[in-house]
Design a protein around this motif. Sequence first.
Motif, PDB file in Angstrom:
ATOM      1  N   GLN A   1      35.161  56.177 -15.012  1.00  0.00           N
ATOM      2  CA  GLN A   1      34.037  55.248 -14.924  1.00  0.00           C
ATOM      3  C   GLN A   1      34.426  54.080 -14.021  1.00  0.00           C
ATOM      4  O   GLN A   1      35.411  53.398 -14.252  1.00  0.00           O
ATOM      5  CB  GLN A   1      33.676  54.748 -16.320  1.00  0.00           C
ATOM      6  N   GLY A   2      33.642  53.859 -12.961  1.00  0.00           N
ATOM      7  CA  GLY A   2      33.923  52.774 -12.033  1.00  0.00           C
ATOM      8  C   GLY A   2      33.581  51.422 -12.615  1.00  0.00           C
ATOM      9  O   GLY A   2      32.860  51.323 -13.614  1.00  0.00           O
ATOM     10  N   PRO A   3      34.055  50.332 -11.979  1.00  0.00           N
ATOM     11  CA  PRO A   3      33.810  48.991 -12.527  1.00  0.00           C
ATOM     12  C   PRO A   3      32.336  48.614 -12.572  1.00  0.00           C
ATOM     13  O   PRO A   3      31.893  47.948 -13.506  1.00  0.00           O
ATOM     14  CB  PRO A   3      34.598  48.071 -11.571  1.00  0.00           C
ATOM     15  N   VAL A   4      31.553  49.042 -11.575  1.00  0.00           N
ATOM     16  CA  VAL A   4      30.124  48.727 -11.584  1.00  0.00           C
ATOM     17  C   VAL A   4      29.432  49.494 -12.702  1.00  0.00           C
ATOM     18  O   VAL A   4      28.604  48.947 -13.444  1.00  0.00           O
ATOM     19  CB  VAL A   4      29.484  49.060 -10.226  1.00  0.00           C
TER      20      VAL A   4
ATOM     21  N   ALA B   1      14.058  36.119 -22.536  1.00  0.00           N
ATOM     22  CA  ALA B   1      15.165  37.064 -22.627  1.00  0.00           C
ATOM     23  C   ALA B   1      14.835  38.382 -21.932  1.00  0.00           C
ATOM     24  O   ALA B   1      15.700  39.022 -21.325  1.00  0.00           O
ATOM     25  CB  ALA B   1      15.518  37.315 -24.098  1.00  0.00           C
ATOM     26  N   MET B   2      13.576  38.813 -22.011  1.00  0.00           N
ATOM     27  CA  MET B   2      13.158  40.035 -21.315  1.00  0.00           C
ATOM     28  C   MET B   2      13.322  39.892 -19.807  1.00  0.00           C
ATOM     29  O   MET B   2      13.834  40.801 -19.130  1.00  0.00           O
ATOM     30  CB  MET B   2      11.696  40.357 -21.646  1.00  0.00           C
ATOM     31  N   LEU B   3      12.900  38.759 -19.263  1.00  0.00           N
ATOM     32  CA  LEU B   3      13.026  38.543 -17.823  1.00  0.00           C
ATOM     33  C   LEU B   3      14.485  38.531 -17.395  1.00  0.00           C
ATOM     34  O   LEU B   3      14.850  39.089 -16.357  1.00  0.00           O
ATOM     35  CB  LEU B   3      12.342  37.231 -17.434  1.00  0.00           C
ATOM     36  N   ALA B   4      15.331  37.915 -18.224  1.00  0.00           N
ATOM     37  CA  ALA B   4      16.762  37.879 -17.890  1.00  0.00           C
ATOM     38  C   ALA B   4      17.372  39.268 -17.954  1.00  0.00           C
ATOM     39  O   ALA B   4      18.178  39.646 -17.096  1.00  0.00           O
ATOM     40  CB  ALA B   4      17.487  36.939 -18.849  1.00  0.00           C
ATOM     41  N   ALA B   5      17.004  40.043 -18.975  1.00  0.00           N
ATOM     42  CA  ALA B   5      17.546  41.393 -19.117  1.00  0.00           C
ATOM     43  C   ALA B   5      17.114  42.286 -17.968  1.00  0.00           C
ATOM     44  O   ALA B   5      17.903  43.067 -17.423  1.00  0.00           O
ATOM     45  CB  ALA B   5      17.104  41.998 -20.452  1.00  0.00           C
ATOM     46  N   PHE B   6      15.841  42.180 -17.574  1.00  0.00           N
ATOM     47  CA  PHE B   6      15.332  42.980 -16.467  1.00  0.00           C
ATOM     48  C   PHE B   6      16.036  42.616 -15.168  1.00  0.00           C
ATOM     49  O   PHE B   6      16.458  43.487 -14.402  1.00  0.00           O
ATOM     50  CB  PHE B   6      13.825  42.767 -16.325  1.00  0.00           C
ATOM     51  N   GLU B   7      16.160  41.308 -14.906  1.00  0.00           N
ATOM     52  CA  GLU B   7      16.800  40.872 -13.664  1.00  0.00           C
ATOM     53  C   GLU B   7      18.243  41.332 -13.596  1.00  0.00           C
ATOM     54  O   GLU B   7      18.725  41.772 -12.548  1.00  0.00           O
ATOM     55  CB  GLU B   7      16.727  39.348 -13.533  1.00  0.00           C
ATOM     56  N   ALA B   8      18.954  41.246 -14.721  1.00  0.00           N
ATOM     57  CA  ALA B   8      20.354  41.672 -14.731  1.00  0.00           C
ATOM     58  C   ALA B   8      20.460  43.169 -14.451  1.00  0.00           C
ATOM     59  O   ALA B   8      21.323  43.613 -13.684  1.00  0.00           O
ATOM     60  CB  ALA B   8      20.988  41.332 -16.074  1.00  0.00           C
ATOM     61  N   SER B   9      19.599  43.970 -15.057  1.00  0.00           N
ATOM     62  CA  SER B   9      19.625  45.415 -14.804  1.00  0.00           C
ATOM     63  C   SER B   9      19.287  45.721 -13.348  1.00  0.00           C
ATOM     64  O   SER B   9      19.879  46.623 -12.739  1.00  0.00           O
ATOM     65  CB  SER B   9      18.656  46.143 -15.731  1.00  0.00           C
ATOM     66  N   ALA B  10      18.339  44.977 -12.773  1.00  0.00           N
ATOM     67  CA  ALA B  10      18.001  45.175 -11.360  1.00  0.00           C
ATOM     68  C   ALA B  10      19.199  44.852 -10.477  1.00  0.00           C
ATOM     69  O   ALA B  10      19.463  45.532  -9.475  1.00  0.00           O
ATOM     70  CB  ALA B  10      16.805  44.310 -10.985  1.00  0.00           C
ATOM     71  N   TRP B  11      19.915  43.813 -10.852  1.00  0.00           N
ATOM     72  CA  TRP B  11      21.139  43.464 -10.116  1.00  0.00           C
ATOM     73  C   TRP B  11      22.135  44.621 -10.172  1.00  0.00           C
ATOM     74  O   TRP B  11      22.712  45.014  -9.149  1.00  0.00           O
ATOM     75  CB  TRP B  11      21.764  42.208 -10.710  1.00  0.00           C
TER      76      TRP B  11
ATOM     77  N   PHE C   1      25.017  49.372  -8.095  1.00  0.00           N
ATOM     78  CA  PHE C   1      25.289  50.791  -8.311  1.00  0.00           C
ATOM     79  C   PHE C   1      25.051  51.581  -7.019  1.00  0.00           C
ATOM     80  O   PHE C   1      25.842  52.454  -6.655  1.00  0.00           O
ATOM     81  CB  PHE C   1      24.397  51.330  -9.436  1.00  0.00           C
ATOM     82  N   PHE C   2      23.954  51.283  -6.329  1.00  0.00           N
ATOM     83  CA  PHE C   2      23.662  51.959  -5.068  1.00  0.00           C
ATOM     84  C   PHE C   2      24.671  51.572  -3.980  1.00  0.00           C
ATOM     85  O   PHE C   2      24.914  52.351  -3.057  1.00  0.00           O
ATOM     86  CB  PHE C   2      22.258  51.607  -4.579  1.00  0.00           C
ATOM     87  N   ASP C   3      25.226  50.393  -4.085  1.00  0.00           N
ATOM     88  CA  ASP C   3      26.141  49.901  -3.049  1.00  0.00           C
ATOM     89  C   ASP C   3      27.585  50.358  -3.266  1.00  0.00           C
ATOM     90  O   ASP C   3      28.366  50.411  -2.323  1.00  0.00           O
ATOM     91  CB  ASP C   3      26.094  48.366  -3.017  1.00  0.00           C
ATOM     92  N   ALA C   4      27.917  50.695  -4.513  1.00  0.00           N
ATOM     93  CA  ALA C   4      29.321  50.967  -4.862  1.00  0.00           C
ATOM     94  C   ALA C   4      29.972  52.082  -4.045  1.00  0.00           C
ATOM     95  O   ALA C   4      31.105  51.912  -3.574  1.00  0.00           O
ATOM     96  CB  ALA C   4      29.440  51.262  -6.352  1.00  0.00           C
TER      97      ALA C   4
END
Length: 519
Positions: A395-398, A488-498, A503-506
Motif C-alpha cells: 500500500q502506497g503512502p497516498v 463537517a460534510m463539506l470538509a470530508a468531501f473536500e479532503a476526499s477530493a484532495w 491518487f491520480f498523480d501518484a
Amino acid sequence: MSIRTLMQHTVDFQSTVPGVRTVPRVLSIAGTDPTGGAGIQADLKSIGAHGGYGMAAVTSLVAQNTRGVRSVHTPPSSFLREQLTAVSDDVVIDAVKIGMLGDTQTIQTVREWLPQAGGAVVVLDPVMVATSGDRLLATDAEDALRALVPLAALVTPNVPELAVLLNEPVATTWEDALEQGKRLAAATGTVVLVKGGHLGGTGCPDALVEPSDGTLVVTEVGGPRVATRNTHGTGCSLSAALATVQVRTHNWHRSLVLVKDWLRGALEHADELEVGQGNGPIHHFHAMGISDTANSRPFSEQAWELTAQHRAAIGTLGFVTSLGDGTLPADQFAYYLAQDALYLRDYSRVLARASSLAPTEAEQLFWASGAKNCLEVESELHRTWLSGRETMPEQGPVTKAYVDHLLAASANGSYPVVVAAVLPCYWLYAHVGNTLHAQWTAAGAGREHAYATWMETYADPAFAEATSQAIAYADAAFAGASGHDRRAMLAAFEASAWYEHEFFDAPTRLDLRESAKLP
C-alpha cells in the motif's frame, strides 16, 4: 462558494474524529511588531485564523511600523529561557514556529530548549531582513542559524534568506531558487519551502523540496501574484499558518495548498485595512466578514464549487492526459490499478458502514450494493489487468492516507459525514471517465485504445446513474443535518477530493522524483 474557511470546515470535521487534535497548541518564538502586522502579533493572528491556540515567547522587542524598524531591544537570553520553560512545563505543544532570533545567544537558547517541545512540529522562518529592508539578524549569527535548520521539520526562507543560508549569491530566477532549495534540503535533511514572492513575474510559485528515502521530492504549487504593496508580515504569517495546519494534515503539500489559498485572500483584502503609510499588513481574518451560505444551498452545489481547483488540476495531470490518449506507460497503469485494488478493499468496508447507518431501506440497499460492486465488478477490471503478476505492491503512502481518512470519517458515526467522504470516489471518477471517453469518441478513435475498458467502466450509464443517486442521498443528508454536520460534510468531501487528486498523480510522481542522492 467562498472557501470562507475551508480551515473551519476541517476543524469541525476533525473535532468528531477520535484521536485527532482539534485545536493545535502552537508556540510562536519571535520578535514583536507594535503595529501588529509581523512577528508574534502576526503569528498569533495566523494561528487563530486556522483554528489553533496561539502562545508566544518574545525574543526581541522591536520598535517598528509599516515604514521601517527604529530600534531593537533584546532581553537577556535567561529570560527567554524562562519563558520557554514556563510554557513547556505546563502545556503540551503541538507545533513551534520560530521567527526572529536576532543573535547567536538567542539562537543557542532556543536550540537547547527545543527537546522540551517533545514531538512538536517545528517550522523555522529564518528572519533576517524585514519587508522594509532593515536587518533583523546579526551577521555573526548566520552560522548559528544555519546550524538550527536541521532541527526543524520545515524551513521557509524567502529568496534572499535562502542565499544567506547557503552562503551563495541571491537567485534571480525561479529555476535558480529551486536549485538552491534542493541544495539546502540535501545538506540539512529538512523540508525546504522555496518561495517565489521576491521574484518578478505575474505568477507567484512556491515549491516544497522534501528529502525522502535518499532522494528529493519536489512539488510545486502555483498561484497568481496579488497586486498590493501591503505585504508586511507575509513570511511570518505563512510559516505560523503552516505549523498550525500541519498538526492536522500531516502532509506538507496539502498544508501548503490550504494555507496558500488563505494567504492569497489575506493579500487580496489587505488594502481594506488601511493600516500605516508604508507596506501595510495582510488581512489575517479576511474570511470572517463573508456570509455563511452553508444553510441555504444544496450540498452538491457547494461541494462541487469547493473542489473546482482539484478537478481542474486532475484534468492536467500527466497520468490522466496520457490515460486519455492511450500513451500511459503500462507499468504506471499497473501500479495505479494495484493501489486501487488495495483501496477498494477498505472503501467497500466504508460503504458497508454507510449502509449500516443509513436512515432508509432504499439507502441501506444502495450503499450495500456499492460495497458489493467494489468487490465484484470493479475488482474484476483489476484482476484482468493484473493477471500474471506474482506479487502485489505494498500500500502506497497516498493510498494509506486516503484510506485512513475514510476510516476516520466512518469511525465518527455520522451518516452524513460518511456519505460526503465516499462521494468523490463516485463523482470524480464519473467526471474523469466521461471527460476522457468523450475526448476519445470525438477523436474518432473507435475501440483502438489501450485503456478503453477503463474509460467505459467509469463512463457507463449505470455508473452515472449510481453517481446521481449518491449525490441525491448526500443532498438529502445535508438538508436534514445540523450546522455542525453540514460543515463537517463539506470538509470530508473536500479532503476526499484532495486525495483523489493525489491518487491520480501518484503513479507519475514516482517517476519524477529527483535522482540525486542525499549525502
